[in-house]
Design a protein around this motif. Structure first.
Motif, PDB file in Angstrom:
ATOM      1  N   GLY A 207       0.820  -1.209   0.000  1.00  0.00           N
ATOM      2  CA  GLY A 207       0.000   0.000   0.000  1.00  0.00           C
ATOM      3  C   GLY A 207       0.849   1.252   0.000  1.00  0.00           C
ATOM      4  O   GLY A 207       2.026   1.220  -0.390  1.00  0.00           O
ATOM      5  N   ARG A 208       0.245   2.336   0.482  1.00  0.00           N
ATOM      6  CA  ARG A 208       0.946   3.625   0.474  1.00  0.00           C
ATOM      7  C   ARG A 208       2.269   3.547   1.256  1.00  0.00           C
ATOM      8  O   ARG A 208       3.220   4.262   0.958  1.00  0.00           O
ATOM      9  N   GLY A 209       2.300   2.656   2.246  1.00  0.00           N
ATOM     10  CA  GLY A 209       3.512   2.508   3.049  1.00  0.00           C
ATOM     11  C   GLY A 209       4.718   2.070   2.228  1.00  0.00           C
ATOM     12  O   GLY A 209       5.860   2.224   2.671  1.00  0.00           O
ATOM     13  N   ALA A 232      -2.239  -4.654  -4.682  1.00  0.00           N
ATOM     14  CA  ALA A 232      -1.913  -3.286  -4.271  1.00  0.00           C
ATOM     15  C   ALA A 232      -3.180  -2.611  -3.768  1.00  0.00           C
ATOM     16  O   ALA A 232      -4.291  -2.929  -4.210  1.00  0.00           O
ATOM     17  N   SER A 233      -2.998  -1.660  -2.835  1.00  0.00           N
ATOM     18  CA  SER A 233      -4.147  -0.858  -2.400  1.00  0.00           C
ATOM     19  C   SER A 233      -4.414   0.211  -3.453  1.00  0.00           C
ATOM     20  O   SER A 233      -3.573   0.487  -4.321  1.00  0.00           O
ATOM     21  N   ARG A 234      -5.566   0.830  -3.348  1.00  0.00           N
ATOM     22  CA  ARG A 234      -5.892   1.882  -4.308  1.00  0.00           C
ATOM     23  C   ARG A 234      -4.928   3.069  -4.180  1.00  0.00           C
ATOM     24  O   ARG A 234      -4.586   3.708  -5.179  1.00  0.00           O
ATOM     25  N   GLN A 250     -12.859  -2.775  -3.240  1.00  0.00           N
ATOM     26  CA  GLN A 250     -14.205  -2.507  -3.761  1.00  0.00           C
ATOM     27  C   GLN A 250     -14.191  -2.112  -5.224  1.00  0.00           C
ATOM     28  O   GLN A 250     -15.043  -2.530  -5.993  1.00  0.00           O
ATOM     29  N   THR A 251     -13.230  -1.286  -5.624  1.00  0.00           N
ATOM     30  CA  THR A 251     -13.153  -0.873  -7.023  1.00  0.00           C
ATOM     31  C   THR A 251     -11.994  -1.564  -7.733  1.00  0.00           C
ATOM     32  O   THR A 251     -11.567  -1.143  -8.793  1.00  0.00           O
ATOM     33  N   GLY A 252     -11.506  -2.631  -7.122  1.00  0.00           N
ATOM     34  CA  GLY A 252     -10.468  -3.446  -7.738  1.00  0.00           C
ATOM     35  C   GLY A 252     -10.947  -4.877  -7.791  1.00  0.00           C
ATOM     36  O   GLY A 252     -12.127  -5.139  -8.021  1.00  0.00           O
TER      37      GLY A 252
HETATM   38  P1  FAD Z   1      -3.142   4.500   3.777  1.00  0.00           P
HETATM   39  O1  FAD Z   1      -4.520   4.484   4.301  1.00  0.00           O
HETATM   40  O2  FAD Z   1      -2.466   5.810   3.656  1.00  0.00           O
HETATM   41  O3  FAD Z   1      -2.282   3.558   4.723  1.00  0.00           O
HETATM   42  C1  FAD Z   1      -0.902   3.381   4.602  1.00  0.00           C
HETATM   43  C2  FAD Z   1      -0.463   2.527   5.780  1.00  0.00           C
HETATM   44  O4  FAD Z   1       0.900   2.233   5.646  1.00  0.00           O
HETATM   45  C3  FAD Z   1      -0.627   3.254   7.136  1.00  0.00           C
HETATM   46  O5  FAD Z   1      -1.391   2.418   7.979  1.00  0.00           O
HETATM   47  C4  FAD Z   1       0.803   3.404   7.653  1.00  0.00           C
HETATM   48  O6  FAD Z   1       0.904   3.234   9.040  1.00  0.00           O
HETATM   49  C5  FAD Z   1       1.508   2.257   6.921  1.00  0.00           C
HETATM   50  N1  FAD Z   1       2.942   2.508   6.713  1.00  0.00           N
HETATM   51  C6  FAD Z   1       3.518   3.613   6.213  1.00  0.00           C
HETATM   52  N2  FAD Z   1       4.853   3.419   6.085  1.00  0.00           N
HETATM   53  C7  FAD Z   1       5.099   2.156   6.526  1.00  0.00           C
HETATM   54  C8  FAD Z   1       6.262   1.369   6.634  1.00  0.00           C
HETATM   55  N3  FAD Z   1       7.475   1.822   6.264  1.00  0.00           N
HETATM   56  N4  FAD Z   1       6.156   0.125   7.139  1.00  0.00           N
HETATM   57  C9  FAD Z   1       4.936  -0.376   7.507  1.00  0.00           C
HETATM   58  N5  FAD Z   1       3.799   0.327   7.416  1.00  0.00           N
HETATM   59  C10 FAD Z   1       3.882   1.582   6.917  1.00  0.00           C
HETATM   60  N6  FAD Z   1      -8.894   1.233  -1.569  1.00  0.00           N
HETATM   61  C11 FAD Z   1      -8.407   0.031  -1.948  1.00  0.00           C
HETATM   62  O7  FAD Z   1      -7.369  -0.423  -1.452  1.00  0.00           O
HETATM   63  N7  FAD Z   1      -9.086  -0.692  -2.884  1.00  0.00           N
HETATM   64  C12 FAD Z   1     -10.220  -0.274  -3.464  1.00  0.00           C
HETATM   65  O8  FAD Z   1     -10.753  -0.974  -4.330  1.00  0.00           O
HETATM   66  C13 FAD Z   1     -10.749   0.991  -3.076  1.00  0.00           C
HETATM   67  N8  FAD Z   1     -11.897   1.447  -3.594  1.00  0.00           N
HETATM   68  C14 FAD Z   1     -12.402   2.638  -3.148  1.00  0.00           C
HETATM   69  C15 FAD Z   1     -13.647   3.082  -3.600  1.00  0.00           C
HETATM   70  C16 FAD Z   1     -14.177   4.267  -3.148  1.00  0.00           C
HETATM   71  C17 FAD Z   1     -15.516   4.697  -3.669  1.00  0.00           C
HETATM   72  C18 FAD Z   1     -13.451   5.045  -2.216  1.00  0.00           C
HETATM   73  C19 FAD Z   1     -14.028   6.337  -1.700  1.00  0.00           C
HETATM   74  C20 FAD Z   1     -12.227   4.628  -1.751  1.00  0.00           C
HETATM   75  C21 FAD Z   1     -11.679   3.435  -2.219  1.00  0.00           C
HETATM   76  N9  FAD Z   1     -10.437   2.979  -1.764  1.00  0.00           N
HETATM   77  C22 FAD Z   1     -10.001   1.732  -2.127  1.00  0.00           C
HETATM   78  C23 FAD Z   1      -9.553   3.841  -0.984  1.00  0.00           C
HETATM   79  C24 FAD Z   1      -9.550   3.555   0.506  1.00  0.00           C
HETATM   80  O9  FAD Z   1     -10.550   4.327   1.140  1.00  0.00           O
HETATM   81  C25 FAD Z   1      -8.194   3.949   1.118  1.00  0.00           C
HETATM   82  O10 FAD Z   1      -7.932   5.307   0.823  1.00  0.00           O
HETATM   83  C26 FAD Z   1      -7.021   3.112   0.617  1.00  0.00           C
HETATM   84  O11 FAD Z   1      -7.337   1.744   0.729  1.00  0.00           O
HETATM   85  C27 FAD Z   1      -5.795   3.439   1.421  1.00  0.00           C
HETATM   86  O12 FAD Z   1      -4.709   2.711   0.925  1.00  0.00           O
HETATM   87  P2  FAD Z   1      -3.499   2.368   1.884  1.00  0.00           P
HETATM   88  O13 FAD Z   1      -3.982   1.538   3.015  1.00  0.00           O
HETATM   89  O14 FAD Z   1      -2.417   1.831   1.034  1.00  0.00           O
HETATM   90  O15 FAD Z   1      -3.014   3.811   2.363  1.00  0.00           O
END
Ligand code: FAD
Length: 318
Positions: A207-209, A232-234, A250-252
């Motif tokens: 993911g974003r991390g 991968a996350s979105r 959800q959208t993947g």
């Molecule tokens: P973040 O929420 O930013 O989390 C990143 C995490 O990484 C944090 O918990 C942080 O602590 C951790 N981190 C950072 N650096 C490190 C490190 N070095 N080591 C370990 N951990 C670390 N999301 C999806 O994934 N799939 C979908 O299909 C999807 N569909 C969506 C549909 C709609 C209509 C909407 C509104 C949103 C959708 N989203 C979807 C987006 C979803 O809401 C989140 O924004 C997204 O999942 C966040 O991705 P993430 O967890 O990678 O990022």
């Protein structure tokens, strides 16, 4: 015992694993009858028999390859009329869901999509589904017509159960819609050598991390050591770090592997929606309060750039 139709997903007779899983589930509710459409039934039939197909209904005409799903629906309607099955099971792929939806309309039946388990019930097969972004698990059954049920990959482990697997030709007459959408060309996807995301037994997601496309090799190396697919996350996809075809949620894509490893993913509801039915969930996140830890079987609080390479080395050493 009632017969259960199982739609065979294959490439020129090479049967894909989700079909073998369907045969295992079908045996819980009746005698599996496989429906093989297109070329390769000689290759497929022994594999289908080995996994419990008492019979294989086969049809091979150019329409199955030249046109999109409707000829296959025509064939399944013919099979359903020939067999009067207790249910029709179809893998929950994009194509499978379209076939199932059209089939249910044609049979005047109810449909259940994305089942993750199946059992027999007094009034027909009972399917387990995960609904409302995985907030609830429901059990339901079709109350009208022949149940049409799509089942997610990895819902059951394929089990050998040798059966006759006699091949019978299925006679199909195509309706006027069959040639409505012609296949113009097919371009094979460039192979990464990794399993298909929705069918993989293990998925390692970043993911974003992960903090950049250039760092995704850390996730890929762990995936490769485990023979896993990469998700991968979105957030990672929207940032352009990984292709949308690998997005989970959800959208993947919706995945249900034996093992899901989420690295640097917070666990937003939209991400959970695509992975919460995974059998074992592991998360690596440096924030102990990350919501992903609410649903994991095993959680590691730590920096993924330290934890993931160590895990990869450990797996490689075995
Ligand atoms: P973040 O929420 O930013 O989390 C990143 C995490 O990484 C944090 O918990 C942080 O602590 C951790 N981190 C950072 N650096 C490190 C490190 N070095 N080591 C370990 N951990 C670390 N999301 C999806 O994934 N799939 C979908 O299909 C999807 N569909 C969506 C549909 C709609 C209509 C909407 C509104 C949103 C959708 N989203 C979807 C987006 C979803 O809401 C989140 O924004 C997204 O999942 C966040 O991705 P993430 O967890 O990678 O990022």
């Amino acid at each position: 015992m009632a017969e259960v139709l199982v739609y065979v997903d294959h490439v020129d007779g090479a049967v894909r694993k989700p079909t073998l899983e369907l045969l295992t589930l079908a045996r819980r509710i009746g005698d599996p009858v496989a429906v093989h459409l297109g070329a390769g039934v000689d290759t497929a039939a022994p594999v289908l028999a080995e996994h419990g197909a008492v019979k294989v209904l086969a049809a091979d005409t150019p329409e199955f390859a030249e046109y999109l799903v409707v000829p296959k629906v025509d064939a399944l309607v013919a099979a359903a009329e020939a067999v009067s099955p207790a249910a029709v099971l179809v893998p929950s792929s994009a194509e499978g869901k379209e076939i199932a939806a059209r089939l249910a309309v044609r049979l005047g039946s109810g449909i259940i999509t994305d089942a993750v388990d199946l059992e027999s019930g007094a009034e027909g097969p009972v399917a387990t589904q995960s609904v409302f972004a995985a907030a609830f698990t429901t059990k339901s059954r079709v109350s009208k017509g022949t149940p049409v049920i799509t089942v997610k990959p990895n819902s059951a482990a394929p089990e050998a159960a040798p059966a006759a697997g006699t091949v019978e030709q299925l006679s199909v007459s195509f309706g006027e819609l069959a040639k409505g959408t012609k296949v113009v060309s097919r371009t094979p996807r460039e192979s990464t050598g990794r399993p298909e995301l929705t069918e993989a037994a293990i998925v390692v997601s970043g993911g974003r991390g992960v903090n950049g496309a250039e760092n995704f090799h850390v996730i890929e190396e762990l995936a490769d050591s485990l023979g896993a697919a990469v998700g991968a996350s979105r957030a990672a996809v929207d940032a352009g770090w990984y292709p949308h075809s690998n997005q989970v949620g959800q959208t993947g894509k919706s995945v249900s592997p034996q093992l899901y490893i989420a690295s640097g993913i917070s666990g937003a509801i939209q991400h959970r929606a695509g992975m919460q039915t995974s059998k074992t969930i592991v998360a690596i996140n440096k924030d102990p309060e990350a919501p992903i830890f609410d649903l994991v079987d095993y959680g590691v609080v730590g920096d993924l750039f330290q934890v993931v390479p160590q895990l990869t080395e450990e797996v490689k050493a075995r």
